[in-house]
Enzyme design. Structure first.
Site: not given
Ligand code: G6P
Length: 612
Positions: A76, A27, A489, A102-103, A508, A2, A607, A485, A492
């Site tokens: 969010w 965010r 990507k 937020n929270g 496996h 949020c 984010k 990773e 996501e």
């Molecule tokens: C969220 C974001 C990811 C990020 C993760 C950890 O899920 O969408 O892109 O890798 O949080 O975030 P941080 O800010 O701790 O790296």
């Protein structure tokens, strides 16, 4: 997660708040709302969807929607689906107090039950509305807005970044934080509150970071802060250093593409003033006071979430193989709840782009409480993890707006490489060997630039595979995290199912998925295990899978084995991930563009994840 922005001063707050909300959209959010205090009333406009939907709704209000005190929120969803009613702000029972939050209020159900018994009715399914009503009740008892907030917060369990307005005291904003970031922006005859400096940087660079458990009263002319028990606290005004241009798209179609292309510069920034090429060594000011602890560490534990966890996995290879320090990597969310055996002699690195991820912060506190040394590898300056660590290293990637992390990842890897080299030298690596590594690190920005120069082959690949349902990514050694990773990507931002696997593990299980429709992206640099990965490629080919290889520029053997080859320059083994991930970032970006998804704000993602 949020986003929060509030304003008090002489100007009309509405455009300031809406502009701030737009800057916070990255965010992650599903609805947005705004509350203003004017002529003894609070007026709320809120809407599920984008900030632009809220802007349009307000726009049709004939310009009557204006005030000098107000607050806005991007939500969010946690409790209650994302619709107009559940969007923030929320009212108390008498509609004299309004809050954004937020929270998560963990004991909201018990409080709600009590309030229902006392005759309250609720319109939304949110925990936040319950808190608004509780503050309303406390106001009746105390006759003071900040006291009402403090009394209410004393009764709740959970986390909050909270902003409260009231018709009773229309000359102030009350804000509070526990577990969700909140900053005050100090202007000239006007003041701000926000969850993120990017929301207010157009107006002021002077900020005050609230600590957990602090409450702030903000007026046009100043602010005061206190604990929940009403003990005054002292704050230092700090300066935000990033530029407005860094949080704008600068001619690129998406923030993600801009951030991918910034990597030669951001990797250079991570090394600037730290890498001493001629000495073959590294200087990291934020770790100098804990060097003894690091060099003598029984083991290093890296905890993080998401992309940052993948960086940690690469760090494990670097630290064990080069610096010879036993290293473990664990998801922060798992670490915090398994009562880990850590203590003095252990060093914990917390990797986090935002520095606010709830699970990572909780892992920090858990380990710190048990006597371990906790060190941050963080991007956002002044964030909670940075402030609560015993020391650490900023990655200096600049604001990362695209939800899918790109430049922060390569900067994290660069910082891990620097830490590794520094520790290796401190533990006896020769200057000559140090120089070899340092010189290679120094070449990485230009090698990344070379990869980014020509993206035609990746774009062609994206067109070829845009309708594919599943992808498999394979890598070995320090390129296994690259496979993870790369798959993350793609998931996501394109919503295509993708899995990353250690290449040898494929047989496996995942091998059952392979047929003539299955693209298998294999990271296969010319390193010590090249031949082993080639064997895994052959296993895929034998089942008619379609191989996309990420291989070195001078690898002439790969063409006969792979249907598609993406070339990357060679580098020293453990630095390879910094280069090898770049084409995979581009591949996911261009596939998402082909599919027309929302690249910078993918569905359901946030984010910065400030709830557990
Ligand atoms: C969220 C974001 C990811 C990020 C993760 C950890 O899920 O969408 O892109 O890798 O949080 O975030 P941080 O800010 O701790 O790296």
């Amino acid at each position: 997660m949020c986003g929060i922005v509030g304003y008090i001063g002489p100007r009309n707050c509405v455009p300031i708040i809406l502009e701030g909300l737009k800057r916070l959209e990255y965010r992650g959010y599903d609805s947005a709302g705004i509350a203003i205090v004017n002529n003894g009333r609070i007026t709320i406009e809120k809407r599920a969807g984008k900030v632009i939907d809220l802007v349009n709704k307000i726009g049709s209000n004939n310009g009557k929607f204006a005030a000098t005190l107000g607050m806005g929120h991007t939500r969010w969803a946690t409790h209650g689906e994302p619709n107009d009613v559940n969007a923030h702000p929320h009212f108390d029972l008498d509609k004299e107090i309004s809050i954004i939050h937020n929270g998560i209020i963990e004991n909201y159900q018990a409080i709600k039950t009590k309030l229902l018994r006392e005759g309250h009715t609720f319109v939304s399914a949110t925990d936040t509305e319950v808190l608004a009503h509780l503050i309303g009740e406390m106001y009746k008892k105390t006759g003071s807005l900040s006291a009402a907030v403090r009394y209410a917060l004393a009764e709740i369990e959970g986390t909050y970044g909270l902003v409260v307005l009231s018709t009773h005291e229309p000359d102030k904003i009350v804000a509070a934080r526990k577990g969700s970031p909140l900053i005050l922006g100090i202007g000239d005859g006007e003041n701000f509150v926000a969850s993120d400096a990017s929301a207010i940087i157009e107006h002021t660079r002077q900020v005050v970071y609230l600590e957990d458990g602090e409450v702030a009263e903000i007026t046009t002319s100043g602010f005061r802060t206190m604990t929940i028990d009403d003990v005054a606290t002292q704050k230092v005004i700090q300066e935000v250093t990033f530029e407005l241009s860094q949080i704008e798209r600068g001619g690129y179609d998406h923030f993600m593409l801009k951030e991918i292309h910034e990597q030669p510069e951001t990797i250079r920034n991570a090394m600037r003033g730290r890498l001493m090429v001629e000495e073959g060594d590294v200087k990291l000011g934020g770790l100098s006071h804990v060097m003894d602890k690091l060099v003598n560490a029984r083991r290093i534990i890296i905890t993080a979430c998401g992309t940052s966890w993948h960086a940690g996995l690469v760090g494990e290879y670097m630290l064990e193989q080069i610096a010879k320090i036993p290293t473990e990597v664990e998801y922060a969310s798992e670490f915090r709840y398994r009562n880990p055996i850590v203590g003095e002699g252990d060093v914990l690195f917390l990797i986090s782009q935002s520095g606010e991820t709830a699970d990572t912060l909780a892992a920090l506190r858990e380990a710190k409480g048990k006597g371990a040394t906790v060190l941050g590898i963080v991007n956002v300056v002044g964030s909670s993890i940075a402030r609560e660590s015993d020391g650490g290293v900023y990655v200096h990637a600049g604001p990362e707006i695209g939800v899918a992390s790109t430049k922060a990842f390569t900067s994290q890897l660069t910082v891990l490489a620097l830490i590794t080299l520094m520790l290796a030298r401190a533990k006896g690596m020769s200057k000559a060997d140090g120089q070899v590594l340092a010189r290679e690190l120094d070449t990485l920005p230009s090698k990344v630039a070379r990869i980014l120069e020509d993206t035609t082959s990746v774009r062609a690949l994206a067109r070829e595979f845009k309708n594919t349902k599943n992808f498999l990514y394979l890598g070995r050694g320090s390129n296994f995290p690259v496979a993870l990773e790369g798959a993350l990507k793609l998931k996501e931002i394109s919503y295509i199912h993708a899995e990353g696997y250690p290449a040898a593990e494929m047989k496996h299980g995942p091998i059952a998925l392979i047929d003539e429709n299955m693209p298998v992206v294999v990271v296969v640099p010319r390193d010590g295990i090249y031949d082993k990965v080639v064997s895994n490629i052959q296993e895929v080919r034998a089942r008619r899978g379609r191989i996309v290889a990420v291989a070195n520029e001078d690898d002439n053997d790969i063409d006969s084995m792979a249907e598609f080859v993406i070339r990357v320059p060679r580098t020293y083994g453990f630095f390879g991930p910094i280069l090898n991930i770049i084409p995979l970032q581009l591949l996911s970006y261009y596939i998402a563009v082909e599919r027309g998804t929302n690249v910078d704000q993918p569905r359901n993602l946030a984010k910065s994840v400030t709830v557990e």
